[in-house]
Design a protein around this motif. Structure first.
Motif, PDB file in Angstrom:
ATOM      1  N   LEU A  39       0.834  -1.207   0.000  1.00 29.79           N
ATOM      2  CA  LEU A  39       0.000   0.000   0.000  1.00 29.79           C
ATOM      3  C   LEU A  39       0.870   1.259   0.000  1.00 29.79           C
ATOM      4  O   LEU A  39       0.558   2.241  -0.687  1.00 29.79           O
ATOM      5  N   ALA A  40       1.965   1.240   0.743  1.00 28.19           N
ATOM      6  CA  ALA A  40       2.873   2.391   0.750  1.00 28.19           C
ATOM      7  C   ALA A  40       3.464   2.619  -0.634  1.00 28.19           C
ATOM      8  O   ALA A  40       3.622   3.761  -1.077  1.00 28.19           O
ATOM      9  N   GLY A  41       3.788   1.542  -1.339  1.00 29.18           N
ATOM     10  CA  GLY A  41       4.293   1.681  -2.697  1.00 29.18           C
ATOM     11  C   GLY A  41       3.271   2.290  -3.636  1.00 29.18           C
ATOM     12  O   GLY A  41       3.594   3.104  -4.514  1.00 29.18           O
ATOM     13  N   MET A  42       2.010   1.929  -3.452  1.00 25.26           N
ATOM     14  CA  MET A  42       0.941   2.517  -4.256  1.00 25.26           C
ATOM     15  C   MET A  42       0.820   4.015  -3.968  1.00 25.26           C
ATOM     16  O   MET A  42       0.583   4.816  -4.880  1.00 25.26           O
ATOM     17  N   ILE A  43       1.005   4.395  -2.698  1.00 22.14           N
ATOM     18  CA  ILE A  43       0.963   5.817  -2.347  1.00 22.14           C
ATOM     19  C   ILE A  43       2.124   6.570  -2.979  1.00 22.14           C
ATOM     20  O   ILE A  43       1.960   7.707  -3.450  1.00 22.14           O
ATOM     21  N   VAL A  44       3.310   5.960  -3.027  1.00 25.00           N
ATOM     22  CA  VAL A  44       4.458   6.581  -3.689  1.00 25.00           C
ATOM     23  C   VAL A  44       4.111   6.918  -5.133  1.00 25.00           C
ATOM     24  O   VAL A  44       4.390   8.026  -5.630  1.00 25.00           O
ATOM     25  N   GLU A  45       3.494   5.980  -5.827  1.00 20.09           N
ATOM     26  CA  GLU A  45       3.150   6.225  -7.229  1.00 20.09           C
ATOM     27  C   GLU A  45       2.097   7.329  -7.353  1.00 20.09           C
ATOM     28  O   GLU A  45       2.184   8.169  -8.257  1.00 20.09           O
TER      29      GLU A  45
END
Length: 428
Positions: free
Chosen positions: A215-221
């Protein structure tokens, strides 16, 4: 099973019911505050020359013996210490061809991806692109947030340190994940598909953060309008000269990586499991790298080159996960005590047929990396190599210096090994 037992088990990969898954001399100071694992620190750099020849020979002999005794096809090791630096390798990268492992060979690193994701988030926070206190609903669509129990109240910080308690699909849904990967091992998984395994599931006070870090990676994008690979490369990989590190779901791997091996059918024979699409680990477990690049990352991270002092202090703010002082979890980072060696910060990881250990020992001024191409992995290589190194009695901090600008901090340590002893399918 109690939580300590639950997380102390060594990760492996299971199929169906049994398998799947130069010299620098500058010195400067940095101070840290916060939890009991961090103290005032002196950041220093020292010689990166090779270790003495006799010690190098002992390390090579020990590595050769360990992989032979443990039935590991091949491994690469990197050690940087006050005595110097050593990169070595032993065994083969391909059992069929007998190709030897080289120190520079690339391996999937599994959950050692997590510190990269956390550092990327912290860099974006420094840039003002997001805040660790942002909640999921600021960045992610209702179709995701509303399906995660109390998702609107979960912060990015909680995603990174496991206190979100979000259901970890790689631990708890392994049978389902294994079956789907076996059916289609080349499937390109999307992060949305992965986090969907957590929908509607009960949250815990602490949960290993594979789902949270995806989920954090999705927020980065979302926060950057770029792919995670592009953000990782522009903020970390290119600035540090990490030319042999790649985010596998979104980048090609030049030259590929070493073959991975696992006792696929539990018959006592290692099977070649190379080629499973690493996207099922995404930002929680899908980076490919080598020992030299991982050493660069450790030196830059713990040496204060990559993050601001405040960001690094936050990353090193290890939380109690309910099992006492044996191990704790920070922002994508673990703290562990290795018996007979000392305390370390870092991570270990398991991909399909591969394993990684990535550690910094602040009391010794030592970084240690090993990558192997079989499952299950254990601490055997690390233990044998570092005990050989420590037989030379390196000086301990506070006054020892360390190559690459690593922080001489006192640490409490842990690393947890995960859910099941031999037949887990977790890459992370």
């Amino acid at each position: 099973m109690n939580m300590y037992s639950f997380y102390k088990k060594t990760v492996s990969v299971a199929v169906a019911a049994t398998v799947i898954f130069g010299t620098a001399e500058s010195t400067h100071a940095a101070s840290f505050s916060g939890n009991t694992d961090t103290t005032l620190a002196t950041v220093s750099t020292t010689s990166t020359n090779a270790i003495p020849k006799d010690l190098a020979q002992k390390l090579q002999s020990r590595l050769d013996k360990t992989i032979k005794d443990k039935g590991i096809p091949g491994a690469a090791v990197g050690i940087t210490s006050p005595q110097g630096t050593w990169f070595g390798a032993s065994g083969v990268s391909n059992l069929a061809t007998g190709t030897l492992v080289r120190p520079e060979d690339k391996f999937p690193i599994g959950s050692t991806t997590k510190p990269f994701t956390a550092a990327t988030v912290l860099l974006l926070a420094e840039e003002g692109k997001l805040s660790l206190e942002d909640t999921l609903d600021k960045w992610l669509p209702a179709s995701i947030v509303n399906n995660i129990t109390d998702g609107k109240n979960i912060t990015i910080r909680q995603l990174l340190n496991g206190t979100s308690g979000i259901y970890d699909f790689l631990n708890r849904d392994e049978a389902l994940i294994q079956a789907e990967i076996l059916k289609n091992p080349t499937k390109q998984w999307s992060p949305e598909e992965l986090v969907a395994y957590a929908y509607g599931k009960e949250r815990q006070s602490w949960e290993y953060p594979s789902t949270g870090i995806i989920l954090a990676g999705m927020i980065v994008e979302k926060a950057t309008g770029s792919t995670f690979a592009e953000v990782l490369r522009s903020r970390i990989l290119d600035p540090l000269g990490m030319n042999n590190t790649f985010f596998a779901p979104q980048e090609q791997i030049p030259g590929g990586y070493v073959n991975g091996y696992l006792d696929y059918d539990n018959n006592g024979t290692l099977d070649d499991v190379t080629g499973v699409n690493l996207s099922f680990g995404w930002t929680a477990g899908a980076i490919v790298s080598n020992t030299q690049d991982l050493t660069k990352f450790a030196q830059a991270l713990f040496g204060g080159e990559l993050l601001s002092p405040d960001s690094l202090n936050q990353m090193l703010n290890f939380v109690d996960i309910g099992v006492g002082d044996s191990f704790k979890y920070g922002l994508g980072l673990t703290s562990r005590e290795f018996e007979g060696i000392g305390r370390a910060w870092g991570h270990r990881g398991d991909a399909i047929g591969h394993g990684s250990q990535w550690w910094y020992f602040p009391e010794l001024g030592v970084t240690y990396v090993n990558l192997q191409n079989s499952q299950p992995q254990s601490d055997d290589i690390l233990s044998s190599m570092l005990k050989t190194l420590l037989a030379k009695e390196p000086k301990r901090v506070p006054e020892s210096s360390f190559s690459g600008g690593l922080i001489m901090l006192g640490a409490a340590g842990f690393f947890f090994k995960r859910k099941r002893p031999l037949h887990n399918m977790k890459s992370c």
